[in-house]
Write a protein that holds these residues in place. Structure first.
Motif, PDB file in Angstrom:
ATOM      1  N   PHE A  49     -19.027 -92.579  28.977  1.00  0.00           N
ATOM      2  CA  PHE A  49     -19.917 -91.503  29.422  1.00  0.00           C
ATOM      3  C   PHE A  49     -19.111 -90.252  29.757  1.00  0.00           C
ATOM      4  O   PHE A  49     -17.921 -90.319  30.023  1.00  0.00           O
ATOM      5  CB  PHE A  49     -20.702 -91.942  30.658  1.00  0.00           C
TER       6      PHE A  49
ATOM      7  N   LEU B 206     -24.745 -91.036  37.753  1.00  0.00           N
ATOM      8  CA  LEU B 206     -25.161 -92.393  38.108  1.00  0.00           C
ATOM      9  C   LEU B 206     -24.879 -92.684  39.576  1.00  0.00           C
ATOM     10  O   LEU B 206     -25.660 -93.362  40.249  1.00  0.00           O
ATOM     11  CB  LEU B 206     -24.456 -93.418  37.213  1.00  0.00           C
TER      12      LEU B 206
ATOM     13  N   ASN C  65     -12.272 -97.491  38.095  1.00  0.00           N
ATOM     14  CA  ASN C  65     -13.460 -98.223  37.687  1.00  0.00           C
ATOM     15  C   ASN C  65     -14.572 -97.206  37.420  1.00  0.00           C
ATOM     16  O   ASN C  65     -15.289 -96.805  38.314  1.00  0.00           O
ATOM     17  CB  ASN C  65     -13.840 -99.199  38.813  1.00  0.00           C
TER      18      ASN C  65
ATOM     19  N   GLN D 263     -28.561 -97.997  30.966  1.00  0.00           N
ATOM     20  CA  GLN D 263     -27.440 -97.621  30.103  1.00  0.00           C
ATOM     21  C   GLN D 263     -26.118 -97.709  30.854  1.00  0.00           C
ATOM     22  O   GLN D 263     -25.076 -98.044  30.273  1.00  0.00           O
ATOM     23  CB  GLN D 263     -27.661 -96.216  29.538  1.00  0.00           C
ATOM     24  N   GLY D 264     -26.164 -97.439  32.151  1.00  0.00           N
ATOM     25  CA  GLY D 264     -24.975 -97.647  32.981  1.00  0.00           C
ATOM     26  C   GLY D 264     -24.604 -99.124  33.041  1.00  0.00           C
ATOM     27  O   GLY D 264     -23.429 -99.485  32.975  1.00  0.00           O
TER      28      GLY D 264
ATOM     29  N   ARG E 291     -25.121-101.297  30.769  1.00  0.00           N
ATOM     30  CA  ARG E 291     -24.521-101.701  29.496  1.00  0.00           C
ATOM     31  C   ARG E 291     -23.017-101.402  29.480  1.00  0.00           C
ATOM     32  O   ARG E 291     -22.220-102.191  28.994  1.00  0.00           O
ATOM     33  CB  ARG E 291     -25.195-100.953  28.340  1.00  0.00           C
ATOM     34  N   VAL E 292     -22.651-100.271  30.049  1.00  0.00           N
ATOM     35  CA  VAL E 292     -21.247 -99.856  29.979  1.00  0.00           C
ATOM     36  C   VAL E 292     -20.394-100.549  31.040  1.00  0.00           C
ATOM     37  O   VAL E 292     -19.283-100.996  30.758  1.00  0.00           O
ATOM     38  CB  VAL E 292     -21.136 -98.318  30.122  1.00  0.00           C
ATOM     39  N   ASN E 293     -20.887-100.666  32.259  1.00  0.00           N
ATOM     40  CA  ASN E 293     -20.078-101.221  33.342  1.00  0.00           C
ATOM     41  C   ASN E 293     -20.999-101.731  34.451  1.00  0.00           C
ATOM     42  O   ASN E 293     -21.284-101.030  35.413  1.00  0.00           O
ATOM     43  CB  ASN E 293     -19.126-100.138  33.868  1.00  0.00           C
TER      44      ASN E 293
ATOM     45  N   PHE F  16     -17.220 -95.275  34.035  1.00  0.00           N
ATOM     46  CA  PHE F  16     -17.943 -95.538  32.793  1.00  0.00           C
ATOM     47  C   PHE F  16     -17.231 -94.769  31.683  1.00  0.00           C
ATOM     48  O   PHE F  16     -17.515 -93.594  31.465  1.00  0.00           O
ATOM     49  CB  PHE F  16     -19.395 -95.090  32.906  1.00  0.00           C
TER      50      PHE F  16
ATOM     51  N   HIS G 191     -20.536-104.048  36.699  1.00  0.00           N
ATOM     52  CA  HIS G 191     -19.902-104.223  38.005  1.00  0.00           C
ATOM     53  C   HIS G 191     -19.909-102.916  38.805  1.00  0.00           C
ATOM     54  O   HIS G 191     -20.208-102.889  39.996  1.00  0.00           O
ATOM     55  CB  HIS G 191     -18.468-104.729  37.822  1.00  0.00           C
ATOM     56  N   ARG G 192     -19.600-101.817  38.094  1.00  0.00           N
ATOM     57  CA  ARG G 192     -19.576-100.525  38.773  1.00  0.00           C
ATOM     58  C   ARG G 192     -20.967-100.145  39.256  1.00  0.00           C
ATOM     59  O   ARG G 192     -21.120 -99.540  40.319  1.00  0.00           O
ATOM     60  CB  ARG G 192     -19.035 -99.449  37.819  1.00  0.00           C
ATOM     61  N   MET G 193     -21.980-100.473  38.450  1.00  0.00           N
ATOM     62  CA  MET G 193     -23.351-100.153  38.860  1.00  0.00           C
ATOM     63  C   MET G 193     -23.713-100.893  40.146  1.00  0.00           C
ATOM     64  O   MET G 193     -24.352-100.334  41.034  1.00  0.00           O
ATOM     65  CB  MET G 193     -24.349-100.534  37.750  1.00  0.00           C
ATOM     66  N   ARG G 194     -23.292-102.151  40.227  1.00  0.00           N
ATOM     67  CA  ARG G 194     -23.558-102.905  41.461  1.00  0.00           C
ATOM     68  C   ARG G 194     -22.843-102.246  42.630  1.00  0.00           C
ATOM     69  O   ARG G 194     -23.410-102.100  43.709  1.00  0.00           O
ATOM     70  CB  ARG G 194     -23.101-104.355  41.299  1.00  0.00           C
TER      71      ARG G 194
END
Lengths: 259, 331
Positions: free
Chosen positions: A95, A103, A90, B194-195, B197-199, A92, B201-204
């Motif tokens: 990127f 990130l 999982n 921007q994160g 926008r890409v994913n 990005f 769920h992963r950002m959360r």
């Protein structure tokens, strides 16, 4: 060395009458690789989800460094120092490897509601990124787009993202899933080296890897702990062979036992 | 993905802005008016690109903020004298921001097609509010008799009634908005959206409260659309409910896609190309009898660009390599 970092006290998770995890008490120590094994449906991933805060237990307590953290959501626990990686990669994909880790590292800033100063100027964030990249041995791929690196490298990237947040507990859900033999060896070495100053908890199916990496094993069956102990003890246990592995897998255990 | 334009684009942009600065010296009134409209829509399209190309939110109701700000100017302008820019602009943007915060809190809970639908529905509510109520002339629209004047003390510094003054003011706003967005997109906040926008769920999972970031992005974007609406109302001194309608929102989306999403300068190109092309195909001199059916020609133009230029008109410029946040020493 033997300092308990994370433990559960009689935790259960009940999905509408079905116990995925039932009355589990387990303690994980700093500086060790703790491996949870068990057949499919034994509740291993559910237990990891409880530890990471992705799920809240129905019953029981979770204690992290002496504090009750039961029911805290995942992003709070991750800020406290419990990081996890997922069974399915999982990341990005569009990127670069560097930006993926960035990130993850940036999430440790007190607030990301910062609008003016360029992100690249946050030095602590950058230092954490560099450290994580080199610990996970993926620094040589920093400039490449994540979608274009190999599967094994993507698993390393996952670990780098985990490390960038500087957790002291690493929860790894099948870090070797879908990897070739060569890549597996590299990751096993990496996990061993991380155990020196982290508490590593992982789920794994590959028995060769399990016995290569584990300091301590916990065997789960049907949502409960069947047995736990150092690899030799588990390897010798008749109960484990019978209940968990059955006939065909006895050979696997025996094979892994013989070096 | 690339926020900071490469050198070629930066030089091209500087030249374009320089060229725009001399338009009032050479163009007649009509040309100046068209150029002002281009600039205003460039700001509008760029604000939409922040959502579309950087946050990954397809808003189909962005004209609501454009129109709401335009209407606010009509409502705060006294009937027999000019409003002061210093108070009128913050008032209009304040109303827009409040509306955006309210709408945003509802819509950031949705994703994908539901986000599109809920922004469209809420924007249409604003449209019908101004269409069906007696406020500001209802469906007929209303005039702004006196354009805002920037007054400090007793001296009038800028009178937006002057064509050239309005033009330069709009141009300055465009340059500032562009610069502001470039800075914001390089900041930690910019990295986060921007994160998302890409994913998302992963950002959360990384510990980001993604809804909060989406909401802030939504309000920022709406504020910029509001600035564009404010300037638009100053061009003709007239507001009509159509300004808030879905057609206007759609034009914004077409401009962004035409120019190339996620580049910012693409939105500027898209807005200029769209309005420029519209002026050409509507002119009998160029298209003869087809001028009556100019929409067909516009359609063909948009389809050709979308089919053959994968990254929109901005894709004509060399795509610079994706860059990572450069680590620099503390200043």
């Amino acid at each position: 060395m033997s300092e308990v970092v994370l433990k559960t006290e009689g935790v259960s998770k009940n999905f509408g009458g079905l116990y995925a995890v039932r009355n589990v008490s387990v303690a994980f120590e700093h500086g060790r690789v703790e491996v949870i094994i068990g057949p499919n449906g034994a509740g291993k991933t559910t237990l990891i989800n409880l530890l990471s805060g992705d799920l809240a237990p129905t019953d029981g307590r979770i204690v992290y460094r002496g504090r009750d953290v039961t029911g805290l959501p995942a992003h709070r626990l991750s800020k406290k120092g419990i990081g996890r990686s997922y069974q399915i990669t999982n990341i990005f994909p569009q990127f670069t490897v560097h930006r993926n880790v960035w990130l993850a590292s940036q999430s440790r800033l007190p607030s990301c509601m910062r609008f003016l100063r360029p992100a690249g100027r946050y030095r602590q964030v950058a230092e954490r990124v560099d450290r994580a990249l080199s610990l996970a041995e993926i620094a040589h791929r920093a400039g490449d787009v994540a979608a274009q690196i190999s599967h094994g490298e993507q698993r390393r990237l996952e670990i780098a993202m985990l490390l960038a947040a500087e957790p002291d507990v690493l929860l790894l859900d099948e870090p070797l899933a879908g990897m070739g033999a060569e890549e597996t060896g590299g990751i096993v070495t990496l996990i061993r080296s991380l155990a020196r100053d982290h508490c590593v908890v992982l789920i794994e199916h590959d028995m060769d890897a399990v016995f290569a990496v584990a300091d301590y094993l916990t065997v789960m069956v049907g949502g409960s702990i069947l047995e736990s102990g150092p690899p030799d003890v588990i390897r010798a246990s008749e109960d484990v062979r019978r209940a968990y592995l059955g006939d065909s897998s006895t050979a696997v255990l025996a094979g892994a036992a013989a070096p | 993905m690339v926020t900071i334009p490469n050198r070629r684009v930066a030089v091209a942009l500087a030249l374009v802005f320089a060229a725009l600065a001399v338009v009032p010296l050479v163009g007649e009134t009509y040309a100046l008016k068209v150029a002002t409209r281009m600039i205003v829509f460039a700001i509008f399209a760029m604000s939409l690109d922040l959502l579309l190309g950087y946050t990954g939110l397809v808003s189909f109701g962005h004209a609501a903020f454009f129109g709401l700000s335009a209407y606010s100017l009509q409502l705060v302008s006294p009937e027999s004298e000019a409003a002061n820019l210093i108070t009128a602009l913050p008032q209009c943007l304040g109303v827009t921001a409040a509306a955006a915060a309210l709408i945003g809190m509802l819509v950031v809970r949705t994703a994908g097609i539901y986000f599109i639908m809920s922004t469209l529905a809420l924007a249409q509510m604003f449209f019908f509010f101004f269409h069906d109520s007696p406020i500001a002339g209802g469906s007929d629209g209303a005039y702004i008799w006196y354009k805002p004047v920037l007054t400090i003390g007793a001296t009038a510094l800028l009178d937006l009634d002057g064509r050239e003054t309005l033009y330069y003011f709009a141009l300055a706003c465009l340059v500032l908005c562009y610069g502001f967005l470039v800075v914001v997109l390089r900041s930690p906040f910019g990295e986060v959206i921007q994160g998302i926008r890409v994913n998302e769920h992963r950002m959360r999972a990384l510990g980001y409260d993604t809804r909060r970031f989406k909401l802030v992005s939504f309000v920022l974007s709406a504020l910029m659309a509001g600035l564009a609406g404010f300037l638009f109302a100053c061009i003709d001194g007239f507001v009509a409910p159509q300004l808030l309608g879905w057609r206007e929102s759609g034009i914004g989306l077409v401009m962004v896609i035409l120019g190339g999403m996620g580049t910012l300068y693409g939105s500027i190109i898209g807005a200029f190309a769209f309005i420029g092309m519209e002026e050409i195909v509507r002119d009998r001199q160029f298209t003869g009898v087809m001028a009556e059916h100019w929409q067909i020609l516009m359609g063909v133009f948009v389809i050709v660009v979308v089919l053959f230029l994968k990254n929109g008109l901005a894709g004509l410029f060399a795509e610079p390599p994706i860059r990572r946040p450069a680590t620099k020493e503390e200043p």
